[in-house]
Design a protein around this motif. Structure first.
Motif, PDB file in Angstrom:
ATOM      1  N   VAL A 175      -2.245   6.684   5.143  1.00 10.93           N
ATOM      2  CA  VAL A 175      -1.229   6.449   4.094  1.00 10.93           C
ATOM      3  C   VAL A 175      -1.745   5.366   3.145  1.00 10.93           C
ATOM      4  CG1 VAL A 175       1.098   5.552   3.650  1.00 10.93           C
ATOM      5  CG2 VAL A 175       0.738   7.245   5.472  1.00 10.93           C
ATOM      6  N   VAL A 195       2.438  -1.039   3.055  1.00 11.21           N
ATOM      7  CA  VAL A 195       2.690  -0.143   4.193  1.00 11.21           C
ATOM      8  C   VAL A 195       3.039  -1.009   5.399  1.00 11.21           C
ATOM      9  CG1 VAL A 195       1.750   1.712   5.640  1.00 11.21           C
ATOM     10  CG2 VAL A 195       0.903   1.421   3.283  1.00 11.21           C
ATOM     11  N   ILE A 210       1.929   9.575   0.003  1.00  9.84           N
ATOM     12  CA  ILE A 210       2.418   9.425   1.392  1.00  9.84           C
ATOM     13  C   ILE A 210       2.585  10.795   2.050  1.00  9.84           C
ATOM     14  CG2 ILE A 210       4.409   8.676   2.784  1.00  9.84           C
ATOM     15  CD1 ILE A 210       4.815   6.525   0.457  1.00  9.84           C
ATOM     16  N   LEU A 218      -2.655   5.857  -0.771  1.00  3.24           N
ATOM     17  CA  LEU A 218      -1.942   5.045  -1.777  1.00  3.24           C
ATOM     18  C   LEU A 218      -2.926   4.267  -2.648  1.00  3.24           C
ATOM     19  CD1 LEU A 218       1.108   3.669   0.245  1.00  3.24           C
ATOM     20  CD2 LEU A 218       1.154   5.313  -1.651  1.00  3.24           C
ATOM     21  N   THR A 267       6.508   3.199   8.441  1.00  6.97           N
ATOM     22  CA  THR A 267       6.060   4.368   9.227  1.00  6.97           C
ATOM     23  C   THR A 267       6.450   4.181  10.707  1.00  6.97           C
ATOM     24  OG1 THR A 267       3.875   3.332   9.427  1.00  6.97           O
ATOM     25  CG2 THR A 267       4.140   4.964   7.687  1.00  6.97           C
ATOM     26  N   ASN A 279       5.111   8.650  -3.639  1.00  5.93           N
ATOM     27  CA  ASN A 279       5.624   9.511  -2.569  1.00  5.93           C
ATOM     28  C   ASN A 279       4.695  10.692  -2.283  1.00  5.93           C
ATOM     29  OD1 ASN A 279       7.889   7.982  -1.872  1.00  5.93           O
ATOM     30  ND2 ASN A 279       9.021   8.786  -3.629  1.00  5.93           N
ATOM     31  N   ARG A 322       1.135  -2.091  -3.416  1.00  5.95           N
ATOM     32  CA  ARG A 322       1.843  -1.150  -2.557  1.00  5.95           C
ATOM     33  C   ARG A 322       1.735  -1.635  -1.107  1.00  5.95           C
ATOM     34  NH1 ARG A 322      -0.021   4.649  -5.144  1.00  5.95           N
ATOM     35  NH2 ARG A 322       1.377   4.520  -6.919  1.00  5.95           N
ATOM     36  N   VAL A 372       6.452   1.479   1.973  1.00  2.45           N
ATOM     37  CA  VAL A 372       6.649   2.594   2.895  1.00  2.45           C
ATOM     38  C   VAL A 372       6.621   2.040   4.312  1.00  2.45           C
ATOM     39  CG1 VAL A 372       4.181   3.199   2.716  1.00  2.45           C
ATOM     40  CG2 VAL A 372       5.787   4.827   3.712  1.00  2.45           C
ATOM     41  N   THR A 430      10.552   3.829   1.231  1.00  4.65           N
ATOM     42  CA  THR A 430      10.272   5.199   1.658  1.00  4.65           C
ATOM     43  C   THR A 430      10.058   5.122   3.164  1.00  4.65           C
ATOM     44  OG1 THR A 430       9.298   5.847  -0.453  1.00  4.65           O
ATOM     45  CG2 THR A 430       8.634   7.124   1.490  1.00  4.65           C
ATOM     46  N   ILE A 438      10.574  12.494   6.062  1.00  8.36           N
ATOM     47  CA  ILE A 438      10.274  11.418   5.109  1.00  8.36           C
ATOM     48  C   ILE A 438      11.447  11.308   4.139  1.00  8.36           C
ATOM     49  CG2 ILE A 438       8.652  10.612   3.318  1.00  8.36           C
ATOM     50  CD1 ILE A 438       7.440  13.258   5.697  1.00  8.36           C
ATOM     51  N   VAL A 461       8.958   6.995   6.652  1.00 10.00           N
ATOM     52  CA  VAL A 461       8.294   8.104   7.354  1.00 10.00           C
ATOM     53  C   VAL A 461       8.752   7.993   8.813  1.00 10.00           C
ATOM     54  CG1 VAL A 461       6.064   9.049   8.085  1.00 10.00           C
ATOM     55  CG2 VAL A 461       6.300   8.023   5.806  1.00 10.00           C
TER      56      VAL A 461
END
Ligand code: NPW
Ligand code: ADP
Ligand code: MG
Length: 275
Positions: free
Chosen positions: A221, A126, A235, A225, A150, A232, A124, A148, A182, A192, A184
């Motif tokens: 986050v 970020v 997050i 995760l 941010t 989701n 995953r 994700v 995704t 989001i 944010v």
């Protein structure tokens, strides 16, 4: 658009099984912190650790090693410019957070490209701060991993091409879908976007307007995760708790500092796990 509820958070933050160990709670690498922005990666790593990530490694400029350890002896460190070591350690990670304080120099771009080209679909990812600014300036393919981003509003403008005034929920949704992430989108009321779904965070205040507040969110986050299966929901729970803690602290404080939020995370997670 749905509002993030306490129900969602309490369903996400579950009691820890007795028969578990640090490996159960995820291996996370946080990458960033150049010679000027060491604080950013220290705040992100602190948030990830206090969020309960099992094993935390920080890939940063060596000038940050001592200050990081003084603040967070739980973290392991490595030089982010040491590409062979970076590649070797990346393989074992469940979650990778890249960007807080990474900066936008050519060396930082090299680190980002190395990560984007080697991260696997099981990991995953970020992307925050400088990673987003670098990506916007020099677009490169994103891996097929769950990702994700941010961004604050200017980073989202750079990444999505949407001017801040044009960052409506409908436009943000389309942009997040186009990027296959995704998103944010941080603001007074953070929103989001994931596929066709959108959520609004009910909390947050100007007491949070301090450098490092977003770095702390990126670490949270990542930490969530590393532990919670639903991408989701992990997050959304991190976004919710970040501002919920700040709002409680702001009842008696004019300004809330990022490290004060991190210090409160274990207590709040305990509370939600009992509900
Ligand atoms: N202690 C540390 O080590 C810290 C290190 N940090 C690290 O620094 C790196 C750079 O990140 P960054 O966010 O500071 O700078 P950048 O990406 O250039 O964006 C700023 C520009 O955007 C504009 N802007 C407009 N709307 C905005 C909004 N809603 N929120 C924010 N900005 C908004 C803004 O407008 P202005 O303020 O001029 O009106 C300005 O023109 C990154 O790696 C980060 O992790 C920081 O976290 C601080 C603590
Ligand atoms: N006025 C505000 N109301 C609510 N939240 C805020 C406010 N100002 C800042 N924040 C929060 O603080 C964080 C700022 O993120 P960011 O700009 O990336 O900070 P940094 O990069 O300095 O760590 C976001 O989570 C944002 O929602
Ligand atoms: Mg930021």
């Amino acid at each position: 658009m749905q509002t993030i509820t306490t129900d969602l958070v309490k369903q996400t933050i579950i009691k820890r099984p007795a028969d578990s160990y640090k490996g159960t709670y995820g291996r996370i690498m946080l990458i960033g912190g150049n010679q000027n922005f060491g604080g950013a990666i220290i705040m992100a790593a602190t948030a990830a650790t206090y969020s309960g990530a099992g094993l935390v490694t920080v890939a940063t400029d060596p000038s940050n090693f001592t200050s990081l350890h003084a603040q967070l002896p739980e973290a392991m460190v490595m030089d982010y410019q040491n590409t062979p070591q970076l590649l070797a350690l990346l393989k074992g990670m469940d979650v990778i957070v890249i960007g807080p304080g990474l900066g936008t120099e050519p060396g930082a771009e090299t680190v980002l490209t190395t990560v984007l080209t080697h991260v696997t679909v099981q990991q995953r990812l970020v992307l925050d701060g400088s990673a987003l600014t670098l990506l916007a300036a020099n677009p490169q393919p994103l891996p097929a991993s769950p990702i994700v981003v941010t961004p604050h509003q200017m980073e989202w403008q750079r990444l999505s091409g949407l001017k801040i005034a044009d960052q409506t929920p409908a436009a943000n949704q389309v942009a997040a879908q186009r990027l296959h992430v995704t998103a944010v989108v941080k603001a007074h009321r953070t929103t989001i976007y994931a596929g066709t779904q959108a959520w609004r965070n009910p909390g947050g205040s100007p007491a949070m307007a301090t450098g490092g507040m977003g770095d702390t969110l990126a670490g949270m986050v990542g930490g969530f995760l590393a532990q919670f299966a639903d991408f989701n929901h992990a997050i959304l729970s991190a976004v919710y708790l970040h501002s919920a803690i700040a709002d409680d602290l702001a009842q008696t404080r004019y300004v809330v500092l990022p490290h004060q939020i991190s210090a409160e995370i274990p207590k709040y997670m305990h509370h939600y796990s009992q509900l």
